[in-house]
Design a protein around this motif. Structure first.
Motif, PDB file in Angstrom:
ATOM      1  N   LEU A 149      -8.843  -4.397 -48.162  1.00  0.00           N
ATOM      2  CA  LEU A 149      -9.569  -5.625 -48.494  1.00  0.00           C
ATOM      3  C   LEU A 149     -10.055  -6.221 -47.180  1.00  0.00           C
ATOM      4  O   LEU A 149      -9.240  -6.631 -46.343  1.00  0.00           O
ATOM      5  N   PHE A 150     -11.356  -6.264 -47.003  1.00  0.00           N
ATOM      6  CA  PHE A 150     -11.911  -6.765 -45.749  1.00  0.00           C
ATOM      7  C   PHE A 150     -11.657  -8.268 -45.617  1.00  0.00           C
ATOM      8  O   PHE A 150     -11.957  -9.046 -46.518  1.00  0.00           O
ATOM      9  N   GLU A 162     -24.609   3.617 -32.648  1.00  0.00           N
ATOM     10  CA  GLU A 162     -25.780   2.786 -32.939  1.00  0.00           C
ATOM     11  C   GLU A 162     -25.625   2.063 -34.281  1.00  0.00           C
ATOM     12  O   GLU A 162     -26.513   2.040 -35.107  1.00  0.00           O
ATOM     13  N   ARG A 163     -24.462   1.445 -34.464  1.00  0.00           N
ATOM     14  CA  ARG A 163     -24.165   0.737 -35.702  1.00  0.00           C
ATOM     15  C   ARG A 163     -23.390  -0.551 -35.397  1.00  0.00           C
ATOM     16  O   ARG A 163     -22.605  -0.607 -34.443  1.00  0.00           O
ATOM     17  N   ILE A 164     -23.601  -1.578 -36.240  1.00  0.00           N
ATOM     18  CA  ILE A 164     -22.762  -2.773 -36.199  1.00  0.00           C
ATOM     19  C   ILE A 164     -21.410  -2.403 -36.807  1.00  0.00           C
ATOM     20  O   ILE A 164     -21.348  -1.780 -37.868  1.00  0.00           O
ATOM     21  N   THR A 165     -20.332  -2.781 -36.124  1.00  0.00           N
ATOM     22  CA  THR A 165     -18.993  -2.389 -36.581  1.00  0.00           C
ATOM     23  C   THR A 165     -18.217  -3.600 -37.089  1.00  0.00           C
ATOM     24  O   THR A 165     -18.262  -4.682 -36.516  1.00  0.00           O
ATOM     25  N   PHE A 166     -17.492  -3.379 -38.185  1.00  0.00           N
ATOM     26  CA  PHE A 166     -16.641  -4.403 -38.784  1.00  0.00           C
ATOM     27  C   PHE A 166     -15.216  -3.836 -38.830  1.00  0.00           C
ATOM     28  O   PHE A 166     -14.950  -2.902 -39.602  1.00  0.00           O
ATOM     29  N   PRO A 167     -14.295  -4.355 -38.005  1.00  0.00           N
ATOM     30  CA  PRO A 167     -12.922  -3.842 -38.034  1.00  0.00           C
ATOM     31  C   PRO A 167     -12.268  -4.098 -39.388  1.00  0.00           C
ATOM     32  O   PRO A 167     -12.376  -5.193 -39.948  1.00  0.00           O
ATOM     33  N   LEU A 168     -11.596  -3.095 -39.911  1.00  0.00           N
ATOM     34  CA  LEU A 168     -10.907  -3.191 -41.196  1.00  0.00           C
ATOM     35  C   LEU A 168      -9.419  -3.279 -40.901  1.00  0.00           C
ATOM     36  O   LEU A 168      -8.798  -2.301 -40.485  1.00  0.00           O
ATOM     37  N   ALA A 169      -8.854  -4.473 -41.089  1.00  0.00           N
ATOM     38  CA  ALA A 169      -7.471  -4.735 -40.688  1.00  0.00           C
ATOM     39  C   ALA A 169      -6.568  -4.896 -41.898  1.00  0.00           C
ATOM     40  O   ALA A 169      -7.022  -5.201 -43.006  1.00  0.00           O
ATOM     41  N   ASP A 170      -5.272  -4.711 -41.669  1.00  0.00           N
ATOM     42  CA  ASP A 170      -4.298  -4.977 -42.725  1.00  0.00           C
ATOM     43  C   ASP A 170      -3.943  -6.458 -42.722  1.00  0.00           C
ATOM     44  O   ASP A 170      -4.523  -7.246 -41.963  1.00  0.00           O
ATOM     45  N   ALA A 191     -13.143   7.732 -42.079  1.00  0.00           N
ATOM     46  CA  ALA A 191     -12.748   8.697 -43.102  1.00  0.00           C
ATOM     47  C   ALA A 191     -11.290   8.498 -43.491  1.00  0.00           C
ATOM     48  O   ALA A 191     -10.469   8.025 -42.696  1.00  0.00           O
ATOM     49  N   GLU A 192     -10.954   8.848 -44.747  1.00  0.00           N
ATOM     50  CA  GLU A 192      -9.560   8.793 -45.187  1.00  0.00           C
ATOM     51  C   GLU A 192      -8.700   9.648 -44.262  1.00  0.00           C
ATOM     52  O   GLU A 192      -9.075  10.764 -43.897  1.00  0.00           O
ATOM     53  N   GLY A 193      -7.552   9.127 -43.877  1.00  0.00           N
ATOM     54  CA  GLY A 193      -6.695   9.870 -42.957  1.00  0.00           C
ATOM     55  C   GLY A 193      -5.297   9.306 -42.887  1.00  0.00           C
ATOM     56  O   GLY A 193      -4.794   8.719 -43.852  1.00  0.00           O
ATOM     57  N   GLU A 194      -4.688   9.473 -41.734  1.00  0.00           N
ATOM     58  CA  GLU A 194      -3.308   9.035 -41.559  1.00  0.00           C
ATOM     59  C   GLU A 194      -3.166   7.519 -41.642  1.00  0.00           C
ATOM     60  O   GLU A 194      -2.179   7.001 -42.158  1.00  0.00           O
ATOM     61  N   ILE A 195      -4.146   6.800 -41.122  1.00  0.00           N
ATOM     62  CA  ILE A 195      -4.040   5.352 -40.989  1.00  0.00           C
ATOM     63  C   ILE A 195      -4.863   4.624 -42.051  1.00  0.00           C
ATOM     64  O   ILE A 195      -4.387   3.682 -42.683  1.00  0.00           O
ATOM     65  N   TYR A 196      -6.083   5.067 -42.255  1.00  0.00           N
ATOM     66  CA  TYR A 196      -7.023   4.330 -43.103  1.00  0.00           C
ATOM     67  C   TYR A 196      -7.105   4.932 -44.499  1.00  0.00           C
ATOM     68  O   TYR A 196      -7.249   6.144 -44.660  1.00  0.00           O
ATOM     69  N   HIS A 197      -7.000   4.035 -45.520  1.00  0.00           N
ATOM     70  CA  HIS A 197      -7.155   4.435 -46.924  1.00  0.00           C
ATOM     71  C   HIS A 197      -8.056   3.398 -47.577  1.00  0.00           C
ATOM     72  O   HIS A 197      -7.635   2.264 -47.845  1.00  0.00           O
ATOM     73  N   LYS A 198      -9.292   3.788 -47.849  1.00  0.00           N
ATOM     74  CA  LYS A 198     -10.292   2.830 -48.328  1.00  0.00           C
ATOM     75  C   LYS A 198      -9.878   2.135 -49.613  1.00  0.00           C
ATOM     76  O   LYS A 198     -10.108   0.933 -49.789  1.00  0.00           O
ATOM     77  N   GLY A 257      -3.353  -8.097 -39.480  1.00  0.00           N
ATOM     78  CA  GLY A 257      -4.418  -8.101 -38.496  1.00  0.00           C
ATOM     79  C   GLY A 257      -4.494  -6.840 -37.660  1.00  0.00           C
ATOM     80  O   GLY A 257      -5.264  -6.781 -36.699  1.00  0.00           O
ATOM     81  N   ARG A 258      -3.745  -5.801 -38.008  1.00  0.00           N
ATOM     82  CA  ARG A 258      -3.801  -4.543 -37.257  1.00  0.00           C
ATOM     83  C   ARG A 258      -4.999  -3.728 -37.730  1.00  0.00           C
ATOM     84  O   ARG A 258      -5.143  -3.483 -38.926  1.00  0.00           O
ATOM     85  N   VAL A 259      -5.834  -3.307 -36.805  1.00  0.00           N
ATOM     86  CA  VAL A 259      -7.042  -2.555 -37.152  1.00  0.00           C
ATOM     87  C   VAL A 259      -6.647  -1.163 -37.632  1.00  0.00           C
ATOM     88  O   VAL A 259      -5.953  -0.419 -36.943  1.00  0.00           O
ATOM     89  N   LEU A 260      -7.118  -0.813 -38.839  1.00  0.00           N
ATOM     90  CA  LEU A 260      -6.830   0.497 -39.427  1.00  0.00           C
ATOM     91  C   LEU A 260      -8.052   1.401 -39.427  1.00  0.00           C
ATOM     92  O   LEU A 260      -7.924   2.623 -39.579  1.00  0.00           O
ATOM     93  N   GLY A 261      -9.238   0.822 -39.281  1.00  0.00           N
ATOM     94  CA  GLY A 261     -10.467   1.613 -39.306  1.00  0.00           C
ATOM     95  C   GLY A 261     -11.657   0.691 -39.134  1.00  0.00           C
ATOM     96  O   GLY A 261     -11.517  -0.483 -38.780  1.00  0.00           O
ATOM     97  N   PHE A 262     -12.849   1.223 -39.422  1.00  0.00           N
ATOM     98  CA  PHE A 262     -14.075   0.450 -39.247  1.00  0.00           C
ATOM     99  C   PHE A 262     -15.036   0.717 -40.392  1.00  0.00           C
ATOM    100  O   PHE A 262     -15.095   1.826 -40.933  1.00  0.00           O
ATOM    101  N   GLY A 263     -15.794  -0.317 -40.750  1.00  0.00           N
ATOM    102  CA  GLY A 263     -17.009  -0.151 -41.526  1.00  0.00           C
ATOM    103  C   GLY A 263     -18.165  -0.320 -40.556  1.00  0.00           C
ATOM    104  O   GLY A 263     -18.070  -1.114 -39.607  1.00  0.00           O
ATOM    105  N   ALA A 264     -19.250   0.406 -40.754  1.00  0.00           N
ATOM    106  CA  ALA A 264     -20.326   0.371 -39.764  1.00  0.00           C
ATOM    107  C   ALA A 264     -21.679   0.408 -40.458  1.00  0.00           C
ATOM    108  O   ALA A 264     -21.928   1.257 -41.321  1.00  0.00           O
TER     109      ALA A 264
END
Length: 599
Positions: free
Chosen positions: A246-247, A202-210, A235-242, A213-220
């Motif tokens: 840079l959005f 139940e959130r608007i999602t914004f793909p966070l890409a490198d 969350a911080e993990g294997e792929i995404y590092h906040k 253009g490869r999607v690494l995570g989402f802001g919502a």
């Protein structure tokens, strides 16, 4: 880290169509066997940019930029070598093979590829759900109220995560993904009872890409007040590092390269609104926790001659973020300016209420870091009593003292502080520090709590070859065009005939790769690549070689070498100026004789 095989790289170079690639950035027209046009790397009115479709090379005879298809993607899209290779391979359907990849590395790579594929398909699902689902109507209305068009929402792949707890989970399982992969991609979280459920609901999602253009995570963004945090991220993990993210960097990088600047804002909708208004060089830091890694990426993307414009909110957290960024920029020698926003308005509201011109004016009147810092001292000082004005005066003096002496910027700041504090100008000028001005306009700034140290690695941009090497590059091109006699001339040349170590490396490279000059250039050797590509293109233009071209070219380099020795002889002992002058005259006579015989 495994590398791609040289065979893969060469196959990619052969497959990529340099004319098609360059035509996306500038109009080309055929002239004989070449294509020419205006250079995409510098402003010019007369075309000096040349493309050789057979060799897969480009070169600008105005600014010196040159190389192959991979180098063109690196320069125009602000990508490093592996990123450019991977993007070109994707676009041209070329399989890249890896060299000496151990089993563990291969397993990690395959896992990463699966997680990236899972994130990509999820971004597509969220975007489709936003556009069609009745449940997402409220989100669509909110985005329209923010003035965002369907086109910009589609470009950024903005979506909506449904409120059901397992929509993504169920679909991913059906397609063969494990629970552990869903957790690794940051799309699911584990509950107290051990089960897992969708992280975004139940959130608007914004793909966070490198940058590719490869999607690494989402802001919502939450759509209800009782959903907890208004914004959450993967969350911080294997792929995404906040801290590295840079959005919008994937959509902005080409515009940044063209504009020579990058505009930095805080929020997702700020980025979308400015892109929609034509400021496509905009990226977002997703909050105000500006990191050294983000600044490092900005420095890489904008290059050594570009400028970072900070347009963060005018509240205290935004001001603190700009001070933090200013200090990091000073340590890195990054050119940075601060865009002041009206109190209580973010960039999206500014462009929506006042229009594009208001944003342009704010950017054009952006403050130097020094002006911003002094202005903040005055704004936050207790100026209602003499003691508070004295504290502000002393703090402002410390900052102004870092400005160059007898400069317009120092005089401007002195008058600004004197007027604001209602004191004579000589009060401000008294006891000013006279420290040497830094290379860029970046003052010593007060420390900000939590400010990380500088990141050491930056990717340098290609350096334009100096005009002083023109006779040398021309002669080397003649050598390359002349076949066997040209190779013999290269062997005759001595180190003293060439003015720099770089040009001596060019000669050595041409000797080692005479039949294929583009072979054997290291991926990160930008200067060598630019010179070699320019010489190779020029060699095609000078064919067939005039009989005496090698002789006169050699004599010209010989004369330049003697003249350099004569200049040194005027200031150094041990060099016989008279003997050198006689030697120079003999070379001039030989040149005259050669030209006379040619006539």
């Amino acid at each position: 880290m495994a590398r791609y095989t040289q065979d893969s790289i060469e196959r990619l170079r052969e497959t990529a169509d340099i004319v098609t690639l360059v035509s996306r950035k500038t109009d080309l027209r055929r002239v004989g066997t070449r294509f020419t046009g205006l250079c995409p790397f510098h402003d010019e009115r007369t075309p000096s940019f040349s493309v050789d479709s057979e060799r897969g090379l480009y070169h600008c005879f105005g600014c010196g930029q040159g190389g192959d298809a991979i180098r063109f993607v690196m320069e125009t899209e602000n990508l490093d070598f592996p990123q450019a290779v991977e993007q070109l391979a994707e676009d041209n359907n070329v399989e890249l093979k890896r060299d000496r990849e151990d089993p563990q590395e291969e397993e990690r790579r395959r896992r990463r590829e699966r997680l990236l594929a899972l994130l990509e398909r999820t971004a597509g699902f969220y975007a489709a759900f936003l556009g069609t689902a009745g449940e997402a109507r409220r989100a669509r209305d909110y985005l329209r109220e923010r003035g965002l068009s369907d086109e910009v929402l589609a470009a950024f792949r903005v979506g909506y995560a449904p409120k059901a707890w397992d929509r993504v989970l169920t679909a991913a399982r059906r397609d063969g993904y494990s629970e552990e992969e869903l957790l690794g991609a940051g799309l699911s979280v584990r509950g107290r009872n051990g089960g897992i459920y969708d992280r975004f609901r139940e959130r608007i999602t914004f793909p966070l890409a490198d940058a590719r253009g490869r999607v690494l995570g989402f802001g919502a963004r939450a759509m209800r007040d009782d959903q907890g945090a208004k914004y959450i991220n993967t969350a911080e993990g294997e792929i995404y590092h906040k801290g590295r993210q840079l959005f919008g960097i994937d959509l902005a990088r080409s515009a940044v390269a063209k504009a020579g600047r990058v505009i930095v804002v805080e929020g997702y909708t700020d980025v979308l609104a400015l892109h929609q208004a034509g400021f496509e060089e905009t990226v977002g830091i997703m909050g105000t926790a500006f990191t050294a890694e983000q600044l490092g990426e900005l420095a890489r993307v904008v290059g050594g001659e570009g400028t970072v414009y900070l347009a963060l909110d005018a509240d205290r957290s935004g001001q603190e973020a700009m001070l933090r960024a200013a200090r990091m920029a000073e340590e890195r020698s990054v050119a940075l300016r601060v865009v002041t926003l009206p109190e209580g308005k973010d960039p999206a509201e500014l462009v929506s209420e006042l229009g594009t011109q208001a944003v342009t004016e704010r950017i054009e009147s952006a403050l130097s870091v020094l002006e911003f810092s002094v202005g903040r001292v005055l704004a936050e000082g207790d100026l209602g009593n003499p003691e508070g004005r004295d504290r502000a005066l002393n703090a402002a003096r410390d900052l102004i003292g870092t400005a160059p002496r007898r400069s317009a910027s120092r005089d401007h700041l002195v008058r600004l502080v004197a007027d604001r504090l209602d004191v004579p100008a000589h009060y401000v000028e008294a006891d000013l520090q006279t420290s040497r001005a830094p290379r860029r306009e970046s003052p010593g700034l007060p420390a900000v709590e939590g400010d990380p140290g500088p990141e050491q690695s930056q990717t340098p941009r290609a350096t334009r070859p100096p005009a002083t090497v023109e006779p040398e590059t021309r002669h080397l091109a003649v050598c390359l065009a002349a076949g066997v006699s040209g190779r013999e001339e290269l062997e005759r040349l001595e180190p003293g005939h060439l003015t720099s170590d770089l040009m001596r490396r060019v000669r050595e490279h041409l000797l080692a790769h005479f039949d294929d000059p583009l072979d054997g250039i290291a991926p990160d050797d930008h200067e060598l690549a630019a010179l070699i590509s320019g010489i190779a293109l020029r060699a095609e233009e000078v064919r067939p070689v005039e009989p005496l071209a090698l002789t006169t070219g050699h004599l010209q380099l010989e004369l330049r070498s003697i003249e350099r020795q004569m200049r040194r002889a005027r200031h150094e002992e041990g060099l016989d100026l008279g003997a050198l002058a006689a030697k120079a005259q003999r070379v001039k006579d030989a040149m005259r004789d050669a030209m006379g015989s040619a006539s």
